[in-house]
Design an enzyme around this catalytic site. Structure first.
Site, PDB file in Angstrom:
ATOM      1  N   SER A  58       0.830  -1.209   0.000  1.00  0.00           N
ATOM      2  CA  SER A  58       0.000   0.000   0.000  1.00  0.00           C
ATOM      3  C   SER A  58       0.859   1.251   0.000  1.00  0.00           C
ATOM      4  O   SER A  58       2.044   1.232   0.355  1.00  0.00           O
ATOM      5  CB  SER A  58      -0.947   0.018   1.202  1.00  0.00           C
ATOM      6  OG  SER A  58      -0.400   0.717   2.291  1.00  0.00           O
ATOM      7  N   ILE A  59       0.223   2.359  -0.355  1.00  0.00           N
ATOM      8  CA  ILE A  59       0.887   3.660  -0.390  1.00  0.00           C
ATOM      9  C   ILE A  59       1.295   4.127   1.007  1.00  0.00           C
ATOM     10  O   ILE A  59       2.175   4.977   1.161  1.00  0.00           O
ATOM     11  CB  ILE A  59      -0.032   4.699  -1.057  1.00  0.00           C
ATOM     12  CG1 ILE A  59       0.772   5.924  -1.510  1.00  0.00           C
ATOM     13  CG2 ILE A  59      -1.200   5.086  -0.141  1.00  0.00           C
ATOM     14  CD1 ILE A  59      -0.016   6.854  -2.434  1.00  0.00           C
ATOM     15  N   LYS A  60       0.667   3.566   2.039  1.00  0.00           N
ATOM     16  CA  LYS A  60       0.924   4.006   3.402  1.00  0.00           C
ATOM     17  C   LYS A  60       2.345   3.705   3.871  1.00  0.00           C
ATOM     18  O   LYS A  60       2.814   4.284   4.857  1.00  0.00           O
ATOM     19  CB  LYS A  60      -0.080   3.371   4.362  1.00  0.00           C
ATOM     20  CG  LYS A  60      -1.527   3.731   4.081  1.00  0.00           C
ATOM     21  CD  LYS A  60      -1.824   5.190   4.341  1.00  0.00           C
ATOM     22  CE  LYS A  60      -3.308   5.485   4.274  1.00  0.00           C
ATOM     23  NZ  LYS A  60      -3.637   6.874   4.601  1.00  0.00           N
ATOM     24  N   ASP A  61       3.045   2.813   3.178  1.00  0.00           N
ATOM     25  CA  ASP A  61       4.440   2.531   3.545  1.00  0.00           C
ATOM     26  C   ASP A  61       5.283   3.800   3.472  1.00  0.00           C
ATOM     27  O   ASP A  61       6.204   3.997   4.277  1.00  0.00           O
ATOM     28  CB  ASP A  61       5.047   1.500   2.585  1.00  0.00           C
ATOM     29  CG  ASP A  61       4.450   0.114   2.752  1.00  0.00           C
ATOM     30  OD1 ASP A  61       3.612  -0.080   3.654  1.00  0.00           O
ATOM     31  OD2 ASP A  61       4.818  -0.778   1.966  1.00  0.00           O
ATOM     32  N   ALA A  64       4.460   6.030   6.560  1.00  0.00           N
ATOM     33  CA  ALA A  64       4.771   5.335   7.807  1.00  0.00           C
ATOM     34  C   ALA A  64       6.263   5.450   8.122  1.00  0.00           C
ATOM     35  O   ALA A  64       6.664   5.781   9.248  1.00  0.00           O
ATOM     36  CB  ALA A  64       4.356   3.869   7.717  1.00  0.00           C
TER      37      ALA A  64
END
Length: 469
Positions: A58-61, A64
């Site tokens: 996901s793009i959230k890496d 994060a």
């Protein structure tokens, strides 16, 4: 690899050849893929930024890792510490991966609407996960926001990432996602379409692109039950807009600091049903297995298609991977249970159009039982929804009122909240009538039919459905 009998050390490997010291080096540089079939009705050229190629899928890496590294530099996150966060799953995955490499523990809170696959994945990465109720206000002590804040106070050497208000989130996209899209399109991007949750992706990426090319239009995809669209258009935070929704990863019932409304040109709302259907269509038509927010983004893109011209370039973000929704959108039984399956026959809209369903009449929680009896009698209702400050929080049935009054006639002067039962579920107005039938049972005697674009709600009972069938 060997040279003769001597192993080659890591220092001798050419690091430009896709070789990294650890998994964190693989974050970013995701591909841009042209969409062909699902966007056939759009005159512009449409590309998807496929963020499933990140290690956490996901793009959230991106954000994060940036939040952790900024916290380390600021001395907020210390060696051996515990990372705490409220997450719908993807941010937690990014944090968990970085925590393993860097030696931190993780405790995450999430909501009971998230797919079980997301929770299981977080636990597989060693995180402790606490599941909290969805349908409560953010300030409620049971909410996943509040529980995560309490855990920070109670856990020594801990740090809360706070993806909603931590501006390292949007900065990560300003420094990585935006430049990547600019380079991949060679500066020819005209429109960016993004589902909006924390606001980090759309505002960080959008801010970079607008600095490079002020004419770029930034389109935010919102969901019904979220407050973003109305706040952008009116400046009013309307709690009456808030009610439970199914779509994961986008929409909020508060205003995160990462949402810079000056960057977003327009918010487009998409129904849960359309989001679910297009989540499935992406993989069927393009062979890209993306998640629920991608389905919302494509549905919104198609709703906005008259804004895109031939010769223009549109980029839509596909945030995460479809494997996190195999128990939901990619499960035929779940789609049927939710009323999202496309089947032949009349829909709830036709019942409403033919005046076979009443417009919604509800009672506030502090109304008396006696008032409820009169209201139900005057309108010939067998059940009625119970609201609190505009939110549907319960219901009351004729049978329950009758039984309670027979037991204790004095209860007629008590507020209805002392008797109310579970709230009726919301269903989309496009739900086929044949799928409504199994939703209405003795335990759940009615459903609330929502016409989202018209902002109207109707109540359907078993008798209404029986007449249609």
């Amino acid at each position: 690899m060997v040279s003769g009998d001597k192993p080659i050390s890591i220092e001798m490997i050419d690091m430009s050849r896709n070789v990294f010291d650890n998994i964190l080096g693989t974050i970013g540089d995701t591909p841009l893929v042209r969409l062909n079939r699902i966007t056939a009705s759009i005159d512009a050229t449409v590309y998807a930024k496929v963020e499933t190629f990140n290690p956490g899928n996901s793009i959230k890496d991106r954000m994060a890792l940036r939040m952790i590294e900024d916290a380390e530099r600021q001395g907020l996150l210390k060696p051996g510490g515990t990372i705490i966060e409220g997450t719908s799953g993807n941010t937690g995955m990014g944090l968990a991966i970085a925590a393993i490499v860097k030696g931190y523990k993780c405790i995450f809170t999430t909501t009971d609407k998230q797919s079980p696959e997301k929770v299981d994945a977080l636990r597989a990465f060693g995180a402790e996960v606490i599941v909290c109720p969805t349908d409560v206000d953010p300030e409620d002590p049971r909410s996943y926001y509040s529980v995560s804040s309490r855990l920070v106070r109670e856990t020594p050497n801990s740090w809360k990432a706070n993806q909603y208000d931590n501006l390292s989130n949007s900065q990560a996209h300003y420094e990585s996602t935006g430049p990547e899209i600019w380079e991949q399109t060679e500066g020819r991007i005209d429109h960016l379409v993004v589902g909006v949750g924390t606001g980090g992706t759309i505002c960080g990426t959008g801010r970079y692109l607008k600095e490079k090319k002020p004419g770029v239009k930034i389109w935010g995809i919102d969901t019904y039950g979220s407050v973003f669209k109305k706040y952008k258009e009116t400046g009013v935070f309307d709690k009456n807009e808030i009610y439970p929704y199914v779509t994961e990863g986008i929409g909020e019932d508060f205003l995160p600091q990462n949402v810079d409304f000056s960057v977003v040109d327009h918010f487009e709302k998409v129904t849960d049903r359309d989001a679910a259907i297009f989540t499935r269509e992406i993989v069927k038509q393009e062979g890209i297995w993306a998640g629920n927010s991608a389905g919302s983004a494509i549905a919104g893109l198609l709703q906005l298609k008259d804004n895109f011209r031939k010769g223009e370039t549109v980029v839509v973000i596909f945030h995460d991977h479809g494997t996190r929704y195999v128990g939901k959108m990619f499960n035929p039984q779940w789609m049927r249970m939710m009323g999202y399956e496309t089947v032949e026959g009349p829909t709830a809209r036709e019942l409403v159009k033919n005046k076979r369903a009443a417009g919604l009449v509800s009672l506030e929680t502090d109304a008396t039982v006696d008032h409820a009896i009169r209201c139900m009698s005057e309108n010939d209702f067998s059940q009625i929804p119970i609201a609190q400050n505009g939110r549907m929080v319960g219901s009351l049935s004729e049978a329950a009122v009758y039984a309670a009054v027979i037991r204790d006639p004095k209860i007629r002067t008590e507020p209805v909240k002392t008797l109310m039962q579970k709230p009726f579920r919301f269903v989309d107005i496009e739900t086929p009538v044949s799928l409504l039938a199994p939703m209405i049972t003795p335990e759940h005697p009615a459903v609330l039919v929502r016409d989202f674009p018209a902002d109207r709600t109707y109540i359907l009972t078993g008798y209404d459905v029986l007449k249609a069938l």
